[in-house]
Design an enzyme around this catalytic site. Structure first.
Site, PDB file in Angstrom:
ATOM      1  N   TYR A 109       0.856  -1.192   0.000  1.00 47.87           N
ATOM      2  CA  TYR A 109       0.000   0.000   0.000  1.00 47.87           C
ATOM      3  C   TYR A 109       0.884   1.232   0.000  1.00 47.87           C
ATOM      4  CZ  TYR A 109      -3.248   3.613   1.597  1.00 47.87           C
ATOM      5  OH  TYR A 109      -3.994   4.762   1.696  1.00 47.87           O
ATOM      6  N   GLU A 197      -3.652   7.497  -3.960  1.00 50.27           N
ATOM      7  CA  GLU A 197      -3.626   6.211  -3.267  1.00 50.27           C
ATOM      8  C   GLU A 197      -3.409   5.094  -4.268  1.00 50.27           C
ATOM      9  OE1 GLU A 197      -6.291   4.365   0.209  1.00 50.27           O
ATOM     10  OE2 GLU A 197      -7.286   4.272  -1.741  1.00 50.27           O
TER      11      GLU A 197
END
Length: 386
Positions: A109, A197
């Site tokens: 991530y 993101e």
């Protein structure tokens, strides 16, 4: 302003970030040409909506044949997709992204956002990427790594290396991650973004880093500096009432209740909705008309509120600071007459010339209900819809 995944990935590639090869389509007839362009024996079909949680909602499908590809396209295109992040009735899928598949070894991530506490851009990473990242952040916060970028020096090499080591990257991956992170930071700063993101950022079987999914948010206040980005806005993903409000410079967010709210000031609007909820009602919207609300502004706000067929009453809560209460009262009376409001309108005024404003409302003959204070207004609005 949010970008679709295919738009975000095109922007990533401009800054040297590797993404899977993909083709965006808006019609089922384009599926075969997309499949031929990508080649291979398997493909991923992704619904392009402005919401997360697509995978869990069936908006991301892995297919291994032409028949399965067409079945997935027909199941998603032109349909509403409901996820845990969007409205109860979901969002319409008008475009799909068809991508090649990759041999995935690990899922990481990576994101950039503005950290209000430190007043700096934060680079956030985790070795536990994927669909459960929210649960990871809640249950095991130690797995969330952060580096804060100096506003003058920017993202530094030692910060990139610290995150790369924390993610368990090795060898050439460390330099590759540094290049990727620096590219993302330039992308963030040069385009006035509010969020980037990448989830997941995958390590492929050969050991390369690829942005498998991406979300990008652009600061609306900076769009005047980025005309090309502004043109990417997809208003089909936004409630039509919110689109209309933006044209009038009103701050409007649609909700699912039946009491329309018209307030000047975001904090006062939040308090108004809280009191409606406290007394057993459901607000239909958040609407901040601003401190300098005029009769014209009020009329436009009434029209937007009434375009929601669920609205059974309207609560107007105005604090007369910049604008006097008698001017606001005049605007409300004019707007109610011009717009043809057929539902109960409860008005609470406070501030400069409040007595005169209340007197004007009482003598207007338009049936406006005057409230003595905010609690009284909330109770009357709830009673009106019941």
């Amino acid at each position: 302003m949010n970008l679709h995944e295919y738009q975000a990935k095109a922007l990533l590639r401009e800054y040297g970030v590797v993404t899977p090869r993909g083709v965006a389509i808006d019609g089922a007839s384009q599926a075969d040409s997309a499949m031929a362009e990508l080649g291979g024996e398997a493909w991923v079909v992704k619904a392009q909506i402005h919401a997360g949680g697509r995978g869990k909602a069936g908006g991301v499908k892995l297919v291994r044949s032409r028949e399965a590809l067409h079945e997935a396209v027909n199941a998603l295109l032109g349909k509403n997709l409901v996820t845990y992040q969007n409205a109860p009735d979901g969002q319409m899928t008008l475009r799909l992204l068809i991508e090649e598949t990759l041999p995935i070894a690990r899922e990481l991530y990576l994101s950039l956002t503005v950290d209000r506490e430190s007043e700096r851009v934060a680079l956030v990473a985790s070795s536990a990427g994927g669909m459960e990242i929210e649960e990871v952040a809640h249950a095991t916060p130690e797995k969330i790594l952060k580096e804060f970028c100096d506003p003058l020096l920017g993202l530094q090499d030692f910060q990139c290396r610290a995150l790369a080591f924390g993610l368990g990257l090795e060898g050439k991956q460390i330099a590759e991650f540094g290049k990727l992170a620096k590219g993302l930071y330039r992308l963030f700063m040069e385009n006035d973004l509010s969020m980037v993101e990448i989830n997941p950022l995958v390590v492929t079987a050969p050991g390369n880093l690829v942005a498998l999914d991406c979300k990008i948010g652009v600061d609306d206040n900076a769009l005047y500096r980025h005309k090309a980005l502004a043109e990417l806005s997809d208003t089909t993903q936004i409630d039509p009432k919110e689109v209309a409000a933006k044209e009038f410079d009103l701050n409007y967010i649609a909700l699912s209740g039946n009491i329309g709210c018209m307030v000047n000031g975001a904090g006062l609007a939040m308090a108004t909705m809280d009191l409606i909820q406290l007394h057993g009602g459901q607000p239909a919207n958040f609407l901040d008309v601003g401190g300098g609300a005029t009769a014209d502004t009020v009329a436009k706000a009434f029209r937007i509120i009434l375009s929601d067929t669920n609205v059974k009453a309207i609560l107007v809560n105005i604090f007369g600071g910049i604008m006097r209460c008698d001017i606001i009262a005049e605007g409300i009376i004019t707007a109610v007459k011009d717009v043809g409001v057929k539902v109960p309108v409860i008005v609470r005024l406070e501030g400069t010339n409040v007595e005169l404003g209340q007197k004007m409302l009482a003598e207007s003959g338009v049936g406006v209900i005057s409230a003595s204070d905010l609690t009284d207004a909330a109770k009357q609005a709830v009673a009106a819809v019941q």
